[in-house]
Design a protein around this motif. Structure first.
Motif, PDB file in Angstrom:
ATOM      1  N   HIS A 506       2.476  24.499  35.976  1.00 41.26           N
ATOM      2  CA  HIS A 506       1.327  23.678  36.336  1.00 41.26           C
ATOM      3  C   HIS A 506       1.442  22.275  35.738  1.00 41.26           C
ATOM      4  O   HIS A 506       2.062  22.077  34.697  1.00 41.26           O
ATOM      5  N   PHE A 507       0.777  21.342  36.391  1.00 41.86           N
ATOM      6  CA  PHE A 507       0.357  20.094  35.769  1.00 41.86           C
ATOM      7  C   PHE A 507      -1.161  20.126  35.701  1.00 41.86           C
ATOM      8  O   PHE A 507      -1.826  20.644  36.597  1.00 41.86           O
ATOM      9  N   PHE A 508      -1.704  19.580  34.625  1.00 41.61           N
ATOM     10  CA  PHE A 508      -3.154  19.508  34.484  1.00 41.61           C
ATOM     11  C   PHE A 508      -3.545  18.059  34.238  1.00 41.61           C
ATOM     12  O   PHE A 508      -2.742  17.249  33.764  1.00 41.61           O
ATOM     13  N   GLU A 509      -4.796  17.724  34.595  1.00 45.61           N
ATOM     14  CA  GLU A 509      -5.280  16.347  34.449  1.00 45.61           C
ATOM     15  C   GLU A 509      -6.105  16.230  33.173  1.00 45.61           C
ATOM     16  O   GLU A 509      -7.116  16.928  33.022  1.00 45.61           O
ATOM     17  N   LEU A 510      -5.668  15.372  32.268  1.00 44.50           N
ATOM     18  CA  LEU A 510      -6.430  15.148  31.046  1.00 44.50           C
ATOM     19  C   LEU A 510      -7.768  14.495  31.376  1.00 44.50           C
ATOM     20  O   LEU A 510      -7.831  13.551  32.172  1.00 44.50           O
ATOM     21  N   VAL A 511      -8.820  14.990  30.757  1.00 42.57           N
ATOM     22  CA  VAL A 511     -10.156  14.427  30.968  1.00 42.57           C
ATOM     23  C   VAL A 511     -10.326  13.283  29.977  1.00 42.57           C
ATOM     24  O   VAL A 511     -10.773  13.467  28.841  1.00 42.57           O
ATOM     25  N   THR A 512      -9.937  12.096  30.427  1.00 36.57           N
ATOM     26  CA  THR A 512      -9.960  10.917  29.550  1.00 36.57           C
ATOM     27  C   THR A 512     -10.686   9.741  30.182  1.00 36.57           C
ATOM     28  O   THR A 512     -10.528   8.609  29.743  1.00 36.57           O
ATOM     29  N   GLY A 513     -11.468  10.003  31.230  1.00 36.41           N
ATOM     30  CA  GLY A 513     -12.301   8.953  31.803  1.00 36.41           C
ATOM     31  C   GLY A 513     -11.673   8.158  32.923  1.00 36.41           C
ATOM     32  O   GLY A 513     -12.219   7.120  33.312  1.00 36.41           O
ATOM     33  N   HIS A 514     -10.561   8.636  33.491  1.00 37.05           N
ATOM     34  CA  HIS A 514      -9.893   7.867  34.541  1.00 37.05           C
ATOM     35  C   HIS A 514     -10.053   8.471  35.928  1.00 37.05           C
ATOM     36  O   HIS A 514      -9.371   8.057  36.872  1.00 37.05           O
ATOM     37  N   GLY A 515     -10.941   9.438  36.071  1.00 36.13           N
ATOM     38  CA  GLY A 515     -11.271   9.972  37.390  1.00 36.13           C
ATOM     39  C   GLY A 515     -10.061  10.481  38.144  1.00 36.13           C
ATOM     40  O   GLY A 515      -9.264  11.265  37.626  1.00 36.13           O
ATOM     41  N   ALA A 516      -9.922  10.026  39.398  1.00 39.17           N
ATOM     42  CA  ALA A 516      -8.830  10.482  40.256  1.00 39.17           C
ATOM     43  C   ALA A 516      -7.464  10.042  39.746  1.00 39.17           C
ATOM     44  O   ALA A 516      -6.435  10.555  40.200  1.00 39.17           O
ATOM     45  N   HIS A 517      -7.446   9.109  38.814  1.00 38.87           N
ATOM     46  CA  HIS A 517      -6.179   8.633  38.246  1.00 38.87           C
ATOM     47  C   HIS A 517      -5.966   9.156  36.822  1.00 38.87           C
ATOM     48  O   HIS A 517      -5.228   8.562  36.038  1.00 38.87           O
ATOM     49  N   SER A 518      -6.607  10.276  36.505  1.00 44.33           N
ATOM     50  CA  SER A 518      -6.373  10.896  35.202  1.00 44.33           C
ATOM     51  C   SER A 518      -4.899  11.259  35.067  1.00 44.33           C
ATOM     52  O   SER A 518      -4.270  11.711  36.033  1.00 44.33           O
ATOM     53  N   PRO A 519      -4.325  11.085  33.892  1.00 47.67           N
ATOM     54  CA  PRO A 519      -2.902  11.407  33.726  1.00 47.67           C
ATOM     55  C   PRO A 519      -2.665  12.899  33.845  1.00 47.67           C
ATOM     56  O   PRO A 519      -3.418  13.711  33.311  1.00 47.67           O
ATOM     57  N   ARG A 520      -1.604  13.261  34.555  1.00 44.59           N
ATOM     58  CA  ARG A 520      -1.241  14.663  34.739  1.00 44.59           C
ATOM     59  C   ARG A 520      -0.090  14.987  33.799  1.00 44.59           C
ATOM     60  O   ARG A 520       0.913  14.282  33.761  1.00 44.59           O
ATOM     61  N   LYS A 521      -0.232  16.079  33.044  1.00 45.22           N
ATOM     62  CA  LYS A 521       0.788  16.465  32.079  1.00 45.22           C
ATOM     63  C   LYS A 521       1.021  17.967  32.142  1.00 45.22           C
ATOM     64  O   LYS A 521       0.189  18.711  32.646  1.00 45.22           O
ATOM     65  N   HIS A 522       2.179  18.381  31.601  1.00 46.70           N
ATOM     66  CA  HIS A 522       2.451  19.813  31.471  1.00 46.70           C
ATOM     67  C   HIS A 522       2.334  20.278  30.026  1.00 46.70           C
ATOM     68  O   HIS A 522       2.302  21.473  29.755  1.00 46.70           O
ATOM     69  N   THR A 523       2.264  19.325  29.082  1.00 46.51           N
ATOM     70  CA  THR A 523       2.151  19.632  27.660  1.00 46.51           C
ATOM     71  C   THR A 523       1.233  18.596  27.030  1.00 46.51           C
ATOM     72  O   THR A 523       1.345  17.404  27.336  1.00 46.51           O
ATOM     73  N   VAL A 524       0.335  19.038  26.152  1.00 47.42           N
ATOM     74  CA  VAL A 524      -0.559  18.098  25.482  1.00 47.42           C
ATOM     75  C   VAL A 524      -0.576  18.420  23.988  1.00 47.42           C
ATOM     76  O   VAL A 524      -0.684  19.591  23.596  1.00 47.42           O
ATOM     77  N   LEU A 525      -0.443  17.399  23.175  1.00 43.73           N
ATOM     78  CA  LEU A 525      -0.489  17.548  21.726  1.00 43.73           C
ATOM     79  C   LEU A 525      -1.944  17.473  21.273  1.00 43.73           C
ATOM     80  O   LEU A 525      -2.583  16.421  21.363  1.00 43.73           O
ATOM     81  N   VAL A 526      -2.460  18.604  20.797  1.00 44.76           N
ATOM     82  CA  VAL A 526      -3.846  18.657  20.313  1.00 44.76           C
ATOM     83  C   VAL A 526      -3.824  18.368  18.822  1.00 44.76           C
ATOM     84  O   VAL A 526      -3.259  19.129  18.037  1.00 44.76           O
ATOM     85  N   GLN A 527      -4.428  17.261  18.434  1.00 44.84           N
ATOM     86  CA  GLN A 527      -4.375  16.808  17.052  1.00 44.84           C
ATOM     87  C   GLN A 527      -5.157  17.742  16.128  1.00 44.84           C
ATOM     88  O   GLN A 527      -6.081  18.451  16.566  1.00 44.84           O
TER      89      GLN A 527
END
Length: 570
Positions: A506-527
């Motif tokens: 999968h790719f998932f869209e980070l919920v960072t306030g960019h709507g339809a242009h939210s960045p899609r990633k396969h890995t996210v570093l949770v601080q």
């Protein structure tokens, strides 16, 4: 485009290039060049039929022999170069005395080809062969690695570059693949055994009296309070430079691996964190980087001086070195116990100044999940909050209580707008997740139909890691999704260590306030002490879902996401 990526000539100069000799005396001992520079590209495989042979070998790092697991005799494994729209068959021969596998990290493919033993296929038995076959439906920078035992730590990883079917929106004159990794004289199994026997075994940067007097460590009162909680604020990384050599394309800092350019060229660097356990802070002093791709997908260009990325993440950047001189590429470990080092230069044999390691970070109250109370010294209110952090299990009803859950973060915050642990005072532009904006609109803009909260839990004293306090060996059922449904997943990090979380297939869209242009990633570093939300459209199959810190996954921070269609799905 100048095809530097395919250049395999091995170039070693007899002496350091212009300015090199003057710089040598200023380098730290561990970074002194053992050669005049290695300008050698990775071996390249392409086409529709590719053969990969997994076997043990001996590699040389900074002139020293080390045992490794290799593919076709090399570490990293060969660069696999494909094109969007083609079919590929990859024949993998396992010549080890143990089971092996290869996972195609970030590639969208039928789940039976995903390469996770016990989840999507049985694994590749010793002396056996398995053929992966699937269509290439995407473009970008990806990588592949073993999903068996600790073979990834021992050297079984390599890069993948997929060229787009049409014109590439990223324009460059030359490109280089940069694979960062970590390697030890100890086997992966030996490292894991030491972590289970003595957490903090590899931490050689504990607080000292000298650090207290120099004002570099916590004040005495704060140190006593952290000690009473049995927490070490210097425990930033489980495995450190005490045992690791940090590598660029299989070469140590003394090897001085070199990427060539002509002044004025637009140089594309495809940078992959293929480490087992190391979050890297990457920078090129004196040379800004323009990020153009994240996890293989194009983003709107953003210029930065540094970025932090966890194991399994990738970034493509454009640099334009205009001067006829060398630049140092620095991949500093998050705990500042060592660095991967390479050189960008117009000619082989050149080197630039290697900056000293920066002061190692000290964990803060924000890292403890108390982001609203990080005001330096621990006042009584902060201590009351810490006591609450130790007892606040009732605030997380989904978490299974037990010895594997040391703390629950009482006030986790969204840290996607922060530069990463230890980089708040970097003094220059550091990439954040909120800086990333997808170049093209996302293919599925539907709102999520349900929400799922998952806690990242652990106990450093016992080296136990899990999702919601339940390690893989204790899980009785997979996480159920319906095929095609949209789900918002929120990851809450209840630990004081960052976790790169990867969902296969999968790719998932980070919920960072960019709507339809939210960045899609396969890995996210949770601080540490942070939380991240992302939206995902479920693809049918059985998919591994885990922390990409290898020993965290091995200790239990992994589950299976099962996606099914029909009325019987969840």
């Amino acid at each position: 485009m100048i095809a530097s990526i395919d250049r395999r000539a091995f170039l070693r100069g007899a002496t350091l290039g212009s300015g090199g000799l003057a710089l040598a005396g200023a380098l730290p001992a561990w970074a002194l060049p053992g050669s005049a520079g290695i300008a050698e590209g990775l071996p390249v495989l392409s086409g529709e039929d590719i053969t990969l042979r997994i076997a043990r070998t001996t590699m040389r790092i900074d002139g020293r022999p080390m045992h490794a697991v290799a593919v076709n005799g090399t570490v990293p494994a060969p660069l696999i170069r494909l094109r969007e729209g083609q079919q590929v068959r990859l024949r993998v021969m396992n010549e080890l005395d143990e089971e092996s596998s290869i996972h195609w990290h970030g590639l969208l493919l039928p789940f039976q080809m995903d390469g996770v033993p016990g989840v999507s296929f049985p694994g590749i038995a010793p002396r056996a062969t398995f053929t992966y076959a699937f269509p290439i439906v995407q473009a970008g920078t990806y990588w592949y690695h073993s999903h068996s035992g600790f073979q990834e730590q021992d050297g079984l990883y390599g890069p993948i570059v997929i060229d787009p079917a049409g014109a590439d929106p990223v324009l460059s004159d030359r490109e280089h693949v940069i694979v960062l990794s970590d390697h030890s004289r100890l086997s992966g199994r030996a490292i894991f055994t030491r972590l289970k026997q003595q957490p903090g075994y590899f931490n050689r940067q504990r607080q000292t009296l000298a650090g207290l007097l120099a004002g570099q460590d916590q004040r005495a009162g704060d140190r006593r309070k952290w000690g009473a909680m049995r927490m070490d604020p210097t425990d930033i990384a489980d495995v450190t430079g005490a045992t690791y050599r940090y590598l660029v394309n299989g070469h140590g800092p003394q090897d001085n691996w070199t990427a060539l350019f002509r002044p004025g060229e637009r140089v594309r660097l495809r940078i992959i964190n293929a480490s087992a356990m190391t979050t890297f802070n990457l920078r090129i002093p004196g040379l800004p980087m323009t990020v153009v791709q994240a996890d293989g997908l194009n983003v709107r260009p953003v210029e930065v001086d540094e970025f932090q990325f966890g194991p399994a993440e990738t970034y493509d950047v454009i640099v334009v070195p205009r001067e006829d001189r060398a630049y140092t590429l620095v991949g500093e470990s998050v705990d500042r116990s060592g660095m991967a080092r390479a050189t960008l230069a117009p000619r082989p044999g050149m080197s630039a100044a290697v900056p000293p390691l920066r002061r190692r970070p000290i964990a803060t109250m924000t890292d403890m999940g108390m982001g609203g109370m990080d005001h330096g010294a621990m006042d009584h209110g902060a201590m009351a909050g810490m006591d609450h952090a130790m007892r606040a299990f009732s605030n997380a009803p989904t978490v299974r209580k037990g010895p594997g859950v040391q703390t629950i973060a009482p006030m986790p915050i969204d840290r996607t707008g922060a530069p990463g642990q230890g980089l708040d005072d970097a003094g220059h532009r550091v990439l954040t997740y909120r800086d990333l904006v997808a170049l093209e609109p996302n293919p599925d803009a539907r709102a999520p139909s349900r929400q799922l909260e998952i806690h990242l839990t652990g106990n450093m004293e016992r080296y136990m890691w899990a999702f919601d306090g339940e390690k893989l060996s204790e899980v009785t059922a997979p996480i159920p999704f319906r095929a095609g449904e949209r789900v918002r997943v929120t990851l809450v990090n209840d630990t004081m260590m960052g976790h790169p979380i990867h969902l296969h297939g999968h790719f998932f869209e980070l919920v960072t306030g960019h709507g339809a242009h939210s960045p899609r990633k396969h890995t996210v570093l949770v601080q540490p002490g942070g939380k991240v939300s992302w939206d995902v459209t479920a693809n049918e199959g059985d998919w591994a879902f885990h922390c990409h810190m290898l020993y965290h996954m091995a200790a239990g921070m992994m589950q299976v996401v099962q996606v099914r269609g029909g009325a019987d799905a969840a």
